[in-house]
Design a protein around this motif. Structure first.
Motif, short mmCIF file in Angstrom:
data_model
loop_
_atom_site.label_atom_id
_atom_site.label_comp_id
_atom_site.label_asym_id
_atom_site.label_seq_id
_atom_site.Cartn_x
_atom_site.Cartn_y
_atom_site.Cartn_z
N GLY B 3 0.83 -1.20 0.00
CA GLY B 3 0.00 0.00 0.00
C GLY B 3 0.87 1.24 0.00
N VAL B 4 0.60 2.15 0.95
CA VAL B 4 1.36 3.38 1.09
C VAL B 4 2.25 3.26 2.33
CG1 VAL B 4 1.27 5.88 1.41
CG2 VAL B 4 -0.50 4.73 0.04
N THR B 5 3.55 3.41 2.14
CA THR B 5 4.47 3.33 3.25
C THR B 5 5.14 4.68 3.46
OG1 THR B 5 6.24 2.53 1.80
CG2 THR B 5 4.92 0.88 2.92
N GLN B 6 5.39 5.00 4.72
CA GLN B 6 6.01 6.26 5.08
C GLN B 6 7.16 6.01 6.04
OE1 GLN B 6 1.77 8.41 5.76
NE2 GLN B 6 3.54 9.71 6.18
N THR B 7 8.24 6.75 5.85
CA THR B 7 9.35 6.71 6.80
C THR B 7 9.85 8.13 7.01
OG1 THR B 7 10.94 6.32 5.00
CG2 THR B 7 10.11 4.39 6.19
N PRO B 8 10.33 8.46 8.23
CA PRO B 8 10.28 7.62 9.43
C PRO B 8 8.91 7.65 10.08
CG PRO B 8 11.19 9.75 9.98
CD PRO B 8 10.92 9.79 8.50
N LYS B 9 8.71 6.89 11.13
CA LYS B 9 7.46 6.94 11.88
C LYS B 9 7.46 8.09 12.88
CE LYS B 9 6.27 2.05 11.51
NZ LYS B 9 5.93 0.81 12.24
N PHE B 10 8.59 8.37 13.43
CA PHE B 10 8.74 9.45 14.42
C PHE B 10 10.03 10.20 14.12
CE2 PHE B 10 5.43 7.82 17.13
CZ PHE B 10 5.51 6.45 17.00
N ARG B 11 10.03 11.49 14.43
CA ARG B 11 11.25 12.25 14.26
C ARG B 11 11.15 13.50 15.12
NH1 ARG B 11 15.30 12.91 10.19
NH2 ARG B 11 16.92 14.15 11.22
N ILE B 12 12.26 13.83 15.77
CA ILE B 12 12.37 15.08 16.51
C ILE B 12 13.44 15.92 15.82
CG2 ILE B 12 12.94 16.18 18.70
CD1 ILE B 12 11.96 13.65 20.11
N LEU B 13 13.08 17.14 15.48
CA LEU B 13 13.99 18.06 14.81
C LEU B 13 14.23 19.28 15.70
CD1 LEU B 13 12.82 18.43 11.08
CD2 LEU B 13 14.85 17.25 11.92
N LYS B 14 15.38 19.87 15.53
CA LYS B 14 15.63 21.15 16.17
C LYS B 14 15.23 22.27 15.20
CE LYS B 14 19.44 19.56 19.10
NZ LYS B 14 20.88 19.74 19.45
N ILE B 15 14.87 23.39 15.73
CA ILE B 15 14.51 24.55 14.91
C ILE B 15 15.63 24.84 13.92
CG2 ILE B 15 14.03 27.03 14.94
CD1 ILE B 15 12.74 26.61 17.70
N GLY B 16 15.26 25.01 12.66
CA GLY B 16 16.23 25.34 11.63
C GLY B 16 16.79 24.15 10.88
N GLN B 17 16.58 22.95 11.42
CA GLN B 17 17.05 21.76 10.71
C GLN B 17 16.14 21.45 9.52
OE1 GLN B 17 17.34 18.75 13.89
NE2 GLN B 17 19.58 18.91 13.77
N SER B 18 16.63 20.61 8.63
CA SER B 18 15.85 20.19 7.48
C SER B 18 15.72 18.68 7.48
CB SER B 18 16.52 20.64 6.18
OG SER B 18 16.67 22.04 6.14
N MET B 19 14.68 18.19 6.82
CA MET B 19 14.53 16.75 6.69
C MET B 19 13.59 16.43 5.54
SD MET B 19 11.87 15.18 9.48
CE MET B 19 12.06 13.58 8.68
N THR B 20 13.62 15.19 5.11
CA THR B 20 12.73 14.70 4.06
C THR B 20 11.89 13.56 4.60
OG1 THR B 20 14.26 15.33 2.30
CG2 THR B 20 12.56 13.70 1.77
N LEU B 21 10.59 13.68 4.45
CA LEU B 21 9.67 12.61 4.78
C LEU B 21 9.45 11.79 3.51
CD1 LEU B 21 9.13 14.86 6.95
CD2 LEU B 21 6.80 13.97 7.09
N GLN B 22 9.66 10.48 3.64
CA GLN B 22 9.57 9.61 2.48
C GLN B 22 8.18 8.99 2.37
OE1 GLN B 22 11.93 9.53 0.29
NE2 GLN B 22 13.64 10.40 1.45
N CYS B 23 7.70 8.85 1.16
CA CYS B 23 6.41 8.20 0.88
C CYS B 23 6.54 7.37 -0.38
CB CYS B 23 5.30 9.23 0.72
SG CYS B 23 3.71 8.50 0.24
#
Lengths: 113, 115
Positions: B3-23
């Motif tokens: 079906g549809v998978t997403q990673t990560p399940k949980f994430r904590i970021l600090k202000i100003g950081q960047s990240m990519t949510l995968q789908c």
């Protein structure tokens, strides 16, 4: 602007009772109205849907009632069970176009034994 | 089918950081969507895509970017994370093709906290 208004935000029902969630919409271009069910920690999943050419649709214990002139629709859960405890979202979309779905704010239903 | 998978399940970021949510979806669906869910606010559409190479803004796109290079993948990029982006993010897909009655299938969500 909240295009789909949903109430109540939370609902507690005794096991065996009827749960009723109401929604109203403003955009007359909407012509498809799905309901989604979301269990804790999960994504929403389609429960039942209706088009405005019918006034009622029933699937098992779940019934949608639709009032086109009032631009209102509601979900009735008959013989509510503890396993029905979840958040329910009404939604609306236009069949033509890119299928952007507008969701209500959700109703958290708790069915107590 | 997963079906549809997403990673990560949980994430904590600090202000100003960047990240990519995968789908990723394995249903060969044309349409894909990103929503955010906040308490009492329902689901808000961030971005959507009607096919590879085609994306468009939803209701709340500010602070996010997307790309769709393949049918299967639709990553969501957060640049310069802010506390207001603390939310649960859901990816969804549907067959598309101009039929508004088709079902959106949701992934399990990513819970993001920005501190």
């Amino acid at each position: 602007q909240q295009q789909v208004k949903q109430s109540p935000q939370s609902l507690i029902v005794q096991k065996g009772g009827i749960s009723i969630i109401n929604c109203a919409y403003e955009n007359t271009a909407f012509d498809y109205f799905p309901w989604y069910q979301q269990f804790p920690g999960k994504g929403p999943a389609l429960l039942i849907a209706i088009r405005p050419d019918v006034s009622e649709k029933k699937e098992g214990r779940f019934t949608i009632s639709f009032n086109k002139s009032a631009k209102q629709f509601s979900l009735h859960i008959m013989d509510s069970q503890p396993g029905d405890s979840a958040t329910y979202f009404c939604a609306a979309t236009a069949i033509q176009g890119y299928q952007k779905v507008t969701f209500g704010i959700g109703t958290k239903l708790q069915v107590i034994p | 089918n997963a079906g549809v998978t997403q990673t990560p399940k949980f994430r904590i970021l600090k202000i100003g950081q960047s990240m990519t949510l995968q789908c990723t979806q394995d249903m060969n669906h044309n349409y894909m969507y990103w929503y955010r869910q906040d308490p009492g606010m329902g689901l808000k559409l961030i971005y959507y895509s009607v096919g590879a190479g085609i994306t468009d803004k939803g209701e709340v796109p500010n602070g996010y970017n997307v790309s769709r290079s393949t049918t299967e993948d639709f990553p969501l990029r957060l640049e310069l994370a802010a506390p207001s982006q603390t939310s649960v993010y859901f990816c969804a897909s549907s067959q598309g093709g101009g039929q508004g009655t088709d079902t959106q299938y949701f992934g399990p969500g990513t819970r993001l906290t920005v501190l």
